[in-house]
Design an enzyme around this catalytic site. Structure first.
Site, mmCIF file in Angstrom:
data_model
loop_
_atom_site.group_PDB
_atom_site.id
_atom_site.type_symbol
_atom_site.label_atom_id
_atom_site.label_comp_id
_atom_site.label_asym_id
_atom_site.label_seq_id
_atom_site.Cartn_x
_atom_site.Cartn_y
_atom_site.Cartn_z
ATOM 1 N N ASP A 7 0.833 -1.206 0.000
ATOM 2 C CA ASP A 7 0.000 0.000 0.000
ATOM 3 C C ASP A 7 0.863 1.249 0.000
ATOM 4 O OD1 ASP A 7 0.930 -0.707 2.566
ATOM 5 O OD2 ASP A 7 -0.735 0.252 3.590
ATOM 6 N N ASP A 65 3.905 2.456 9.407
ATOM 7 C CA ASP A 65 3.981 1.106 9.983
ATOM 8 C C ASP A 65 2.964 0.163 9.336
ATOM 9 O OD1 ASP A 65 1.808 2.404 10.946
ATOM 10 O OD2 ASP A 65 2.287 2.180 13.072
ATOM 11 N N GLU A 66 2.961 0.135 8.015
ATOM 12 C CA GLU A 66 2.152 -0.839 7.268
ATOM 13 C C GLU A 66 3.057 -1.524 6.250
ATOM 14 O OE1 GLU A 66 -1.981 -0.659 6.470
ATOM 15 O OE2 GLU A 66 -2.119 1.415 7.156
ATOM 16 N N ASP A 85 -5.445 -2.678 -3.136
ATOM 17 C CA ASP A 85 -4.580 -1.691 -3.783
ATOM 18 C C ASP A 85 -3.914 -2.317 -5.001
ATOM 19 O OD1 ASP A 85 -4.970 -1.358 -0.937
ATOM 20 O OD2 ASP A 85 -3.584 0.325 -0.983
ATOM 21 N N GLU A 105 -2.330 9.112 -0.911
ATOM 22 C CA GLU A 105 -3.409 8.231 -0.465
ATOM 23 C C GLU A 105 -4.749 8.968 -0.496
ATOM 24 O OE1 GLU A 105 -2.805 6.936 3.550
ATOM 25 O OE2 GLU A 105 -4.196 5.262 3.357
HETATM 26 C C1 BGC Z 1 -4.066 0.763 3.678
HETATM 27 C C2 BGC Z 1 -4.838 0.732 2.399
HETATM 28 C C3 BGC Z 1 -5.678 -0.496 2.471
HETATM 29 C C4 BGC Z 1 -6.673 -0.222 3.551
HETATM 30 C C5 BGC Z 1 -7.771 -1.181 3.698
HETATM 31 C C6 BGC Z 1 -5.038 0.961 4.788
HETATM 32 O O1 BGC Z 1 -4.486 1.071 6.020
HETATM 33 O O2 BGC Z 1 -3.057 1.681 3.670
HETATM 34 O O3 BGC Z 1 -4.240 1.099 1.282
HETATM 35 O O4 BGC Z 1 -6.193 -0.970 1.297
HETATM 36 O O5 BGC Z 1 -6.055 0.009 4.773
HETATM 37 O O6 BGC Z 1 -8.883 -0.504 3.671
#
Ligand code: BGC
Length: 739
Positions: free
Chosen positions: A333, A338-339, A346, A623
């Site tokens: 994403d 922190d992901e 995505d 985003e």
């Molecule tokens: C991510 C998104 C993801 C979403 C789910 C987010 O935290 O960054 O891109 O698809 O969560 O809804």
């Protein structure tokens, strides 16, 4: 070969420090060839006699480690002498630690593990293997801390301490050869500005948001410290802004040796454009000592685009950088907070664009392989792959996310025409549709489970995350879409799809009965409670999905498209869709006679629009449409990435409709070329490298005329349509038209 080796670990848990596994060995005979295979549950860097093995970084990449892990293989014949030392440094990487929003990582081992086998073939035909086992020594290293989200500390003054002999681990997983692309260092960018911020901080601007790290070449007093922090943007006042990184510290600390040092992290990466020299022990800053290195999977560029409008060209550059930044072994994403996770939604919305820009066949095949590995026995697919957020066995599918299981394999087939690949993914596609079929029962609607919905759409609460398009409407639309894809895929593979065709008819019937009334969508808001008068709503995304997935009856198509245009006008001629509607909205318009409105949305500059972020200096996709608001403040700190590729999906419209190149037959052996010239764009040109060669199309204005140049390689035919004219069939070669 590697199967003979053991998984080994440090005898002491050194937490986030990197350890070094060492073995000495002699080669008394003449060597014909030496191959080493190495893998890790973590990230490794290996050296023979102090020389680094291979040029790829962050090896062995990220897979569903508890099911399969890739090994790297290197020819190290030229690095060997008669007395040799092999060192393998091992960090936690994605496998151990806080990846996944600090949720306990279900696949984690307590400590990182490494496995290696060095195979020597002597000129006399003898062979020898050196495998990882409990004879290897384990030392501390100069990397005293490393963590994907938090950064790395390299202490050049730290002495290497023997921790003891390696311990053998009984960890079990499948070792596979590398199926994805290697992760390599690519562009190297020097700072374009040294900024002294109002807060008095020292910041380097590299002019481009990217994923990778900063390399520093420096010589200074032994023991002095450099501390770097990373950011994507500066705030309204021009100060360094890191709140949107959430808990990710992105902190690199380097302690000087007193000699010439070259610092860069070896076990993590950052997403950034700006770097703050939080501590810097020198009076003068020589910008030449700093270099931002872009790190991503080694996919080869295939698509090219250029037009006469500089803002659209900047948007295209932002889309390319969005892909480079988020195609680091797994489609993520975002690369900074922190992901950095393999969010399936995505990836599926961006897949077609990704496949125009680069050859991502291997890249996606690897990731889809993990998706198949993690698919539940009942066919359920998670919304993140590798699924580091959910408890193993607890899979929560989400519409438009989990459908990546059908959508991406099909897009791969359209882009590359490889039936074998489709065959490879077909069982997963089928299982996914079977799952939906079983769960939906006799209703034939996907009205169960929790969904992200039209994530970040603007028709709901502008400060919330979810749009108002009812989630079960979206879910059933994707149920129909995935089933329609499965039918097409099955037919390509010669399967009998009769049962699925019947299923599709039932889904369509149920969908239309529930969600379409009097030539309009009929939607009851998610938050409606029985008892009140039933309110109904209409949303852009609902019309977009119904049109693009072919869910409305043909007789309703015109009114649906007209209603979509009206809803766009009601919103002040703007798109209010989120993650699931935005990628299709321009197609929904241009496929139904409203290319002019599609162009209007594309060229819109006010919020919300693609060019809004371009006007605000973006160098990657945001985003949120208003990650930075008109007044200079930020949308929010908890979900505000400036490097999220999802909305970059608009490029497949630019390429497929504005330039006008689309495959008719999978792999581009037959193409449709339908250019849509627009004076505001000046000209547009696009090309794509296919298995047959390069296909290119261009339109431009000359005096009173519009000119079209087409070039088709051997073996490619095109159905060429000029605005308002009959279809022409073009053979390979160069073609020029003036109108
Ligand atoms: C991510 C998104 C993801 C979403 C789910 C987010 O935290 O960054 O891109 O698809 O969560 O809804």
């Amino acid at each position: 070969m590697i199967k003979k080796a053991n998984w080994i670990k440090s005898p002491v848990d050194v937490e986030a420090a990197v350890v070094k596994f060492r073995r000495n060995f002699c080669c008394e005979k003449h060597i014909e060839k030496c191959i080493i295979q190495i893998s890790a549950i973590g990230i490794f860097n290996a050296y023979i006699n102090g020389k680094r093995i291979g040029n790829d970084v962050l090896a062995p990449g990220w897979t569903s480690y508890n099911r399969r892990v890739q090994y790297r293989e290197y020819d190290i014949t030229d690095l060997l002498a008669s007395d040799n030392i092999i060192d393998i440094e091992l960090g936690r990487g994605w496998a151990v630690g806080s990846v996944g929003c600090n949720n306990p990582y279900p696949y984690q081992t307590e400590q990182p593990l490494v496995i290696a086998n060095l195979h020597i073939l002597y000129t006399d035909g003898d062979e020898d293997d050196l495998c990882t086992d409990d004879l290897w020594d384990v030392y501390t290293s100069k990397v005293t801390f490393s963590e994907i989200y938090h950064g790395e500390t390299v202490d050049m003054t730290a002495s290497e301490r023997l921790l003891g002999k390696a311990e053998i681990s009984d960890f079990k997983t499948r070792l596979i050869p590398t199926v994805g692309e290697l992760i390599l260092e690519h562009e190297r960018i020097l700072p374009c500005e040294i900024i002294h911020t109002p807060k008095g901080e020292l910041v380097l601007d590299f002019g481009q948001n990217l994923t990778g790290y900063v390399e520093i070449k420096i010589c200074g007093e032994r023991g002095k410290k450099i501390v770097l922090h990373h950011a994507e943007v500066l705030d309204y006042d021009g100060n360094f802004y890191t709140e949107n990184m959430r808990s990710a510290r992105n902190e690199n600390v380097y302690i000087l040796s007193g000699e010439n040092d070259v610092f860069k992290p070896g076990f993590c990466f950052q997403g950034f454009r700006y770097v703050r020299l939080t501590e810097y022990p020198f009076e003068e800053i020589d910008p030449k000592r700093f270099c931002a290195v872009a790190v991503y999977s080694d996919m080869k560029r295939t698509g090219f685009f250029n037009c006469g409008n500089e803002k659209i060209n900047q948007l295209y550059s932002n889309i390319l950088w969005g892909q480079k930044s988020n195609f680091l072994d797994v489609p993520t994403d975002c690369p900074q907070r922190d992901e950095r996770l393999g969010w399936t939604g995505d990836a599926q919305v961006f897949a077609r664009t990704a496949m125009i820009n680069y050859d991502v066949k291997k890249f996606f095949t690897k990731w889809l392989g993990d998706m198949a590995e993690e698919q539940g026995d009942d066919g359920a697919v998670s919304f993140i792959i590798p699924d580091c957020r959910n408890t193993p066995g607890e899979i929560n599918p989400s519409a438009g996310w989990s459908d990546a299981a059908c959508i991406i394999p099909w897009e791969l087939y359209l882009a590359y025409g490889d039936k074998n690949l489709l065959q490879e993914h077909y069982p997963m596609m089928k299982k996914w549709v079977e799952y939906l079929k079983k769960e939906s029962g006799s209703e034939y609607l996907w009205s169960f489970g929790k969904h992200f919905g039209d994530w970040l759409a603007l028709d709901g609460n502008p400060d919330g995350y979810k749009g108002i398009t009812p989630t079960y409407f979206i879910a059933s639309a994707f149920f129909a879409y995935s089933t329609s894809i499965l039918i097409k895929a099955g037919k390509v593979l010669g399967e009998d799809m009769f049962e699925y065709e019947k299923l599709y008819e039932k889904i369509l019937f149920a969908f239309r009965s529930k969600y379409i009334k009097d030539g309009k969508v009929h939607l009851v808001p998610d938050d409606w409670k029985n008892g009140d008068d039933e309110p109904t709503i209409e949303t852009q995304t609902a019309y977009v999905l119904a049109l693009c997935f072919g869910l409305c009856e043909e007789k309703d198509r015109t009114t649906f498209a007209k209603r979509l245009v009206e809803l766009i006008e009601e919103k002040g001629e703007s798109n209010s869709c989120g993650f699931l509607g935005t990628p299709y909205i321009l197609h929904a318009l241009s496929e139904n006679g409203y290319t002019d409105i599609a162009y209007k949305l594309l060229f819109r500059e006010e919020y919300p629009s693609w060019l809004y972020s371009v006007n605000h200096g973006a160098t990657t996709m945001w985003e949120h449409w208003n990650g930075i608001r008109e007044d200079g403040t930020f949308w929010s700190s908890d979900m505000n990435s400036f490097n999220h590729y999802a909305y970059g999906a608009v490029f497949d419209w630019l390429f497929g409709v504005a330039v006008g190149i689309k495959p008719i037959k999978p792999g581009y052996s037959e193409v449709e070329i339908t250019p849509h010239p627009l004076e505001k764009m000046g000209f547009s040109e696009g090309s794509i490298k296919t298995a047959y060669g390069e296909i290119s199309a261009k339109w431009y204005y000359e005096d009173e005329h519009i000119c079209y140049d087409i070039e088709l390689p051997e073996g490619v035919a095109a159905r060429f349509t000029l605005p308002g004219e009959e279809v022409l069939v073009l053979e390979s070669g160069k073609h020029h038209f003036v109108r």
